[in-house]
Design a protein around this motif. Sequence first.
Motif, PDB file in Angstrom:
ATOM      1  N   MET A 101       0.820  -1.205   0.000  1.00  0.00           N
ATOM      2  CA  MET A 101       0.000   0.000   0.000  1.00  0.00           C
ATOM      3  C   MET A 101       0.861   1.265   0.000  1.00  0.00           C
ATOM      4  O   MET A 101       0.363   2.361   0.118  1.00  0.00           O
ATOM      5  CB  MET A 101      -0.890   0.049   1.249  1.00  0.00           C
ATOM      6  N   ASN A 102       2.179   1.112  -0.046  1.00  0.00           N
ATOM      7  CA  ASN A 102       3.027   2.294   0.061  1.00  0.00           C
ATOM      8  C   ASN A 102       2.995   3.148  -1.200  1.00  0.00           C
ATOM      9  O   ASN A 102       2.628   4.302  -1.156  1.00  0.00           O
ATOM     10  CB  ASN A 102       4.460   1.867   0.377  1.00  0.00           C
ATOM     11  N   THR A 103       3.380   2.558  -2.346  1.00  0.00           N
ATOM     12  CA  THR A 103       3.255   3.317  -3.585  1.00  0.00           C
ATOM     13  C   THR A 103       2.132   2.695  -4.388  1.00  0.00           C
ATOM     14  O   THR A 103       1.959   1.481  -4.400  1.00  0.00           O
ATOM     15  CB  THR A 103       4.557   3.250  -4.397  1.00  0.00           C
ATOM     16  N   ARG A 104       1.355   3.545  -5.056  1.00  0.00           N
ATOM     17  CA  ARG A 104       0.201   3.046  -5.774  1.00  0.00           C
ATOM     18  C   ARG A 104       0.654   2.354  -7.054  1.00  0.00           C
ATOM     19  O   ARG A 104       1.314   2.945  -7.895  1.00  0.00           O
ATOM     20  CB  ARG A 104      -0.717   4.223  -6.084  1.00  0.00           C
ATOM     21  N   LYS A 105       0.277   1.096  -7.197  1.00  0.00           N
ATOM     22  CA  LYS A 105       0.605   0.361  -8.410  1.00  0.00           C
ATOM     23  C   LYS A 105      -0.422   0.674  -9.489  1.00  0.00           C
ATOM     24  O   LYS A 105      -1.576   0.923  -9.177  1.00  0.00           O
ATOM     25  CB  LYS A 105       0.583  -1.139  -8.120  1.00  0.00           C
ATOM     26  N   PRO A 106      -0.022   0.628 -10.775  1.00  0.00           N
ATOM     27  CA  PRO A 106      -1.020   0.853 -11.821  1.00  0.00           C
ATOM     28  C   PRO A 106      -2.080  -0.244 -11.773  1.00  0.00           C
ATOM     29  O   PRO A 106      -1.766  -1.415 -11.542  1.00  0.00           O
ATOM     30  CB  PRO A 106      -0.207   0.796 -13.120  1.00  0.00           C
ATOM     31  N   THR A 107      -3.327   0.143 -11.964  1.00  0.00           N
ATOM     32  CA  THR A 107      -4.425  -0.818 -11.906  1.00  0.00           C
ATOM     33  C   THR A 107      -4.924  -1.103 -13.311  1.00  0.00           C
ATOM     34  O   THR A 107      -4.521  -0.464 -14.279  1.00  0.00           O
ATOM     35  CB  THR A 107      -5.597  -0.244 -11.104  1.00  0.00           C
ATOM     36  N   MET A 108      -5.819  -2.058 -13.386  1.00  0.00           N
ATOM     37  CA  MET A 108      -6.445  -2.387 -14.657  1.00  0.00           C
ATOM     38  C   MET A 108      -7.187  -1.165 -15.202  1.00  0.00           C
ATOM     39  O   MET A 108      -7.240  -0.949 -16.418  1.00  0.00           O
ATOM     40  CB  MET A 108      -7.418  -3.547 -14.422  1.00  0.00           C
ATOM     41  N   ALA A 109      -7.727  -0.366 -14.292  1.00  0.00           N
ATOM     42  CA  ALA A 109      -8.437   0.845 -14.721  1.00  0.00           C
ATOM     43  C   ALA A 109      -7.463   1.835 -15.363  1.00  0.00           C
ATOM     44  O   ALA A 109      -7.800   2.513 -16.339  1.00  0.00           O
ATOM     45  CB  ALA A 109      -9.133   1.484 -13.528  1.00  0.00           C
ATOM     46  N   ASP A 110      -6.243   1.908 -14.830  1.00  0.00           N
ATOM     47  CA  ASP A 110      -5.236   2.785 -15.436  1.00  0.00           C
ATOM     48  C   ASP A 110      -4.910   2.304 -16.854  1.00  0.00           C
ATOM     49  O   ASP A 110      -4.748   3.102 -17.771  1.00  0.00           O
ATOM     50  CB  ASP A 110      -3.947   2.790 -14.606  1.00  0.00           C
ATOM     51  N   VAL A 111      -4.806   0.991 -17.005  1.00  0.00           N
ATOM     52  CA  VAL A 111      -4.510   0.428 -18.318  1.00  0.00           C
ATOM     53  C   VAL A 111      -5.639   0.774 -19.295  1.00  0.00           C
ATOM     54  O   VAL A 111      -5.389   1.194 -20.430  1.00  0.00           O
ATOM     55  CB  VAL A 111      -4.323  -1.105 -18.234  1.00  0.00           C
ATOM     56  N   ALA A 112      -6.879   0.645 -18.817  1.00  0.00           N
ATOM     57  CA  ALA A 112      -8.035   0.939 -19.678  1.00  0.00           C
ATOM     58  C   ALA A 112      -7.991   2.393 -20.130  1.00  0.00           C
ATOM     59  O   ALA A 112      -8.215   2.706 -21.299  1.00  0.00           O
ATOM     60  CB  ALA A 112      -9.333   0.659 -18.918  1.00  0.00           C
ATOM     61  N   ARG A 113      -7.671   3.281 -19.199  1.00  0.00           N
ATOM     62  CA  ARG A 113      -7.619   4.705 -19.523  1.00  0.00           C
ATOM     63  C   ARG A 113      -6.510   4.986 -20.545  1.00  0.00           C
ATOM     64  O   ARG A 113      -6.720   5.660 -21.552  1.00  0.00           O
ATOM     65  CB  ARG A 113      -7.373   5.491 -18.229  1.00  0.00           C
ATOM     66  N   GLN A 114      -5.333   4.418 -20.263  1.00  0.00           N
ATOM     67  CA  GLN A 114      -4.177   4.633 -21.131  1.00  0.00           C
ATOM     68  C   GLN A 114      -4.458   4.111 -22.545  1.00  0.00           C
ATOM     69  O   GLN A 114      -4.125   4.756 -23.535  1.00  0.00           O
ATOM     70  CB  GLN A 114      -2.967   3.908 -20.515  1.00  0.00           C
ATOM     71  N   ALA A 115      -5.105   2.949 -22.616  1.00  0.00           N
ATOM     72  CA  ALA A 115      -5.348   2.329 -23.923  1.00  0.00           C
ATOM     73  C   ALA A 115      -6.588   2.898 -24.609  1.00  0.00           C
ATOM     74  O   ALA A 115      -6.808   2.654 -25.795  1.00  0.00           O
ATOM     75  CB  ALA A 115      -5.499   0.816 -23.754  1.00  0.00           C
ATOM     76  N   GLY A 116      -7.395   3.626 -23.849  1.00  0.00           N
ATOM     77  CA  GLY A 116      -8.623   4.175 -24.414  1.00  0.00           C
ATOM     78  C   GLY A 116      -9.644   3.094 -24.725  1.00  0.00           C
ATOM     79  O   GLY A 116     -10.392   3.182 -25.700  1.00  0.00           O
ATOM     80  N   VAL A 117      -9.662   2.054 -23.880  1.00  0.00           N
ATOM     81  CA  VAL A 117     -10.641   0.976 -24.074  1.00  0.00           C
ATOM     82  C   VAL A 117     -11.409   0.767 -22.769  1.00  0.00           C
ATOM     83  O   VAL A 117     -11.065   1.353 -21.745  1.00  0.00           O
ATOM     84  CB  VAL A 117      -9.961  -0.359 -24.474  1.00  0.00           C
ATOM     85  N   SER A 118     -12.430  -0.063 -22.794  1.00  0.00           N
ATOM     86  CA  SER A 118     -13.198  -0.322 -21.580  1.00  0.00           C
ATOM     87  C   SER A 118     -12.431  -1.276 -20.662  1.00  0.00           C
ATOM     88  O   SER A 118     -11.551  -2.022 -21.096  1.00  0.00           O
ATOM     89  CB  SER A 118     -14.558  -0.922 -21.920  1.00  0.00           C
ATOM     90  N   LEU A 119     -12.811  -1.211 -19.393  1.00  0.00           N
ATOM     91  CA  LEU A 119     -12.205  -2.099 -18.407  1.00  0.00           C
ATOM     92  C   LEU A 119     -12.440  -3.561 -18.802  1.00  0.00           C
ATOM     93  O   LEU A 119     -11.581  -4.423 -18.605  1.00  0.00           O
ATOM     94  CB  LEU A 119     -12.846  -1.806 -17.047  1.00  0.00           C
ATOM     95  N   LYS A 120     -13.613  -3.797 -19.381  1.00  0.00           N
ATOM     96  CA  LYS A 120     -13.964  -5.156 -19.768  1.00  0.00           C
ATOM     97  C   LYS A 120     -12.994  -5.681 -20.828  1.00  0.00           C
ATOM     98  O   LYS A 120     -12.592  -6.845 -20.801  1.00  0.00           O
ATOM     99  CB  LYS A 120     -15.385  -5.130 -20.332  1.00  0.00           C
ATOM    100  N   THR A 121     -12.633  -4.790 -21.755  1.00  0.00           N
ATOM    101  CA  THR A 121     -11.690  -5.193 -22.806  1.00  0.00           C
ATOM    102  C   THR A 121     -10.339  -5.542 -22.191  1.00  0.00           C
ATOM    103  O   THR A 121      -9.732  -6.565 -22.544  1.00  0.00           O
ATOM    104  CB  THR A 121     -11.535  -4.060 -23.844  1.00  0.00           C
ATOM    105  N   VAL A 122      -9.876  -4.708 -21.257  1.00  0.00           N
ATOM    106  CA  VAL A 122      -8.598  -5.010 -20.599  1.00  0.00           C
ATOM    107  C   VAL A 122      -8.684  -6.362 -19.911  1.00  0.00           C
ATOM    108  O   VAL A 122      -7.794  -7.211 -20.034  1.00  0.00           O
ATOM    109  CB  VAL A 122      -8.222  -3.921 -19.572  1.00  0.00           C
ATOM    110  N   SER A 123      -9.787  -6.562 -19.198  1.00  0.00           N
ATOM    111  CA  SER A 123      -9.960  -7.819 -18.470  1.00  0.00           C
ATOM    112  C   SER A 123      -9.915  -9.008 -19.438  1.00  0.00           C
ATOM    113  O   SER A 123      -9.285 -10.027 -19.160  1.00  0.00           O
ATOM    114  CB  SER A 123     -11.292  -7.767 -17.712  1.00  0.00           C
ATOM    115  N   ARG A 124     -10.569  -8.842 -20.593  1.00  0.00           N
ATOM    116  CA  ARG A 124     -10.574  -9.935 -21.574  1.00  0.00           C
ATOM    117  C   ARG A 124      -9.170 -10.235 -22.097  1.00  0.00           C
ATOM    118  O   ARG A 124      -8.798 -11.388 -22.250  1.00  0.00           O
ATOM    119  CB  ARG A 124     -11.453  -9.561 -22.768  1.00  0.00           C
ATOM    120  N   VAL A 125      -8.431  -9.154 -22.361  1.00  0.00           N
ATOM    121  CA  VAL A 125      -7.081  -9.350 -22.888  1.00  0.00           C
ATOM    122  C   VAL A 125      -6.205 -10.007 -21.823  1.00  0.00           C
ATOM    123  O   VAL A 125      -5.501 -10.987 -22.090  1.00  0.00           O
ATOM    124  CB  VAL A 125      -6.472  -8.000 -23.346  1.00  0.00           C
TER     125      VAL A 125
END
Lengths: 330, 330
Positions: B1-25
Motif C-alpha cells: 500500500m506504500n506506492t500506488r501500483k497501476p491498476t487495470m483501470a489505469d490500463v483501460a484509460r491509457q489504452a482508451g478501451v473499456s475495463l472489460k476489454t482489458v480484463s478480456r485481454v
Amino acid sequence: MNTRKPTMADVARQAGVSLKTVSRVVNQEPHVRATLQQRVHAAISALGYRRNEAAARLARGATMLTLGLVMENISNEFYSRLAAAVEAASAEHEALVVFGSYEESADKERMLIESMYARGVDSLIVVPSAADHGWLAEHPGLTTVFVDRVPLGLAAADVVLLDDVWGGRTATEHLLARGHRRIALISDDHGLSSVHDRATGYRTALAAAGVPADEELVVRGVFEPGRVSREVTRLLDLPSPPTAFFATNNRAAIGILQALRERPERPAYVSFDDFALADVFSPGVTVVRYDVSRLARSAVDLLLNPSPAPRRIKVPVELVARGSGEVPPP
Amino acid sequence: MNTRKPTMADVARQAGVSLKTVSRVVNQEPHVRATLQQRVHAAISALGYRRNEAAARLARGATMLTLGLVMENISNEFYSRLAAAVEAASAEHEALVVFGSYEESADKERMLIESMYARGVDSLIVVPSAADHGWLAEHPGLTTVFVDRVPLGLAAADVVLLDDVWGGRTATEHLLARGHRRIALISDDHGLSSVHDRATGYRTALAAAGVPADEELVVRGVFEPGRVSREVTRLLDLPSPPTAFFATNNRAAIGILQALRERPERPAYVSFDDFALADVFSPGVTVVRYDVSRLARSAVDLLLNPSPAPRRIKVPVELVARGSGEVPPP
C-alpha cells in the motif's frame, strides 16, 4: 411494495435456521438434514412465504441479486442517506447493494459502472454526473435507473427525480414573502438537471413577483463548502449585498453556515436538502425536504419491474420552516 | 500500500478501451480485436502494469473480488466516512464493496453476513455488534476483519481498533486541565469494546488527577441524540450538576448540542469522532480525531494478506481543540 411479503430471512428466523439452510431447502439442494427441511417447510407454510422474483434469481445464480449503486460521494450526507434507503429497500427484496463513488470524475463513473457490469451486477441505480451517458447504450444487458438527475445523451431512461422546480420556486417565494428582494442563488453545476431545475424555480418565483433577476447574485458551479463560504463572503461585501440566500443543496448550506460564523450580518437562507444538524443551529435551518426512502423505493421498484417504455417518477418536496428562512430584511 | 501500483483501470484509460476489454485481454479470452489487444498490451508495457492478487482472482471468478462491509447504519456519519474510505481503499485493489446495515439488531447482522456469504462474498469487514460472534467459526471459508470493536466470542480474529483508552484519557485530561472536576460521561453500550475502552480512559484520567468518579455523572447505553439530549438536560438539573461532558461518539455530541440549544448553561465538552459541522458551531466542537482512511486501509490490507496468526492494529487518535473543550468552569 404495498404490504411487506415474508422474506427468506423471515423464514430463517421462524425456523431457527440460517438463511443458507433456507436457501438450500428452497432450491432443493442435497445434504440438508430432514429435521431442518421439516422446520423450514413448516415455517414456509406458517408465514405463507412464496419465492419471489429475487429469490428465483438467487436459485439461478448468486450475483444476479446484487444491485449496484453509483454515486458522487457517499461521505456527503445526501448520498449516505440515499445509500441507507436503497439498502433498506433492496433488503426487502433480498438483494444486496454494491456501491461506488466517482467523486467528480465522469471517467471514474464509467469505469465503476463497467467494473460492476464485468462482475455480474446487471441492475444499477445511478446518480449520474453531468457527462454524456450515451455509451450506456453499448450495454443493453444493463438495467439502469437514474436518480436525482436526468442523464444526458440517453433518449429513453427510467428516472426518479425530486420536484426540483417546485422546490426552488417555493424556497424563493418563502423569502420573497418575508420582504426580501435581493436573493442570492448559491448553486452547483447547472449541467446537472436537479441544479438547473432548482435554479429555474428560483427565477420563476422572482419573475412572478416582478423582482428583476440580478446576475451579480447568482453563483454557479460551486459545491465544496469552503468555496461556497468564500463566495458568500464576497457577495456580502458587495456595495448592494443580498439580504437572503437560496442554497441548492446541503453542501451549499454548510458553506453559508461557515461564512456567517465570521460575519456580523444575519441574512435569511433556505437550503434544498435536509441534514442531521439542520435543527441544532440557532436559528434552525429552513430547508426543502423530501422522503429519501420514497426516492430509493421508487428506484428499486422500477429496477425490479422493467418496462420497455421509459418511466419518469417525481417525488414531492416540502418546505420546513425552522428560523433561518424567516429572518426579515435588515 | 506504500506506492500506488497501476491498476487495470489505469490500463483501460491509457489504452482508451473499456475495463472489460482489458480484463478480456489480460485473461486471454477470445473475440478481442487484434488492434484492441495491441493497444492494451502497449498500455500494460508503458505503465508497468502487473496482474495483482486481486486481478488474478478476477480471472478465476468474478464474485471473489467483492468485499462485504457490515456496519450499524450507513446514515451515521462515522459509518459513511468509513464506507467511503473502505471503498477508496478497495478500489486501489480493483475490488468492489457490498455494504449492509444491521441497525441495532445482532440477528440482522448475522443474516446480513450469511446472506453475503451465500452469494459469494468471502472477504468481510465488520463493525461488530455487542453480541457473541462465535457462530462465525462455523464459516471457515469467510475471511473477516473487524473494525472499531473487538468481537465477542472469537478467540482469534484480525481487528483494527482506534486507540480508545488513550483518546478517552486525553479528552478527560484536557477538561481536568481547564479546572473541571465534575465531568460527566455520555456513553453508548459498554458491551462494545470501543465504548468500554473510552470509558476506561475517562476513569483513568480522573483517578490520576485524584478526582473521585461520581457514578451519578455516568450515562451508559444511550446512542440516539434525542435520548442523549434528555440525559444531558437531566444532569444539568442535578443539585450539583456537571460543568463538563465527555461524549464517547459523534451521536452523543449531537445530543449535547441539541440540549444546550435550550439551556442557559455553557458547559465544556469534548467528543470522540470528528464530524463535518464540528467547526461551524460557536464555539467549535473540540474532538478526538483520527484518520479514517488509515482505519480502512489497514482493514483492507489485512483482508488481502491473510495470516494464520490473529493480528491487532491500533490506529492513533489526536485531540483537536476548537473551543467547546476549553470553556472554564463557571
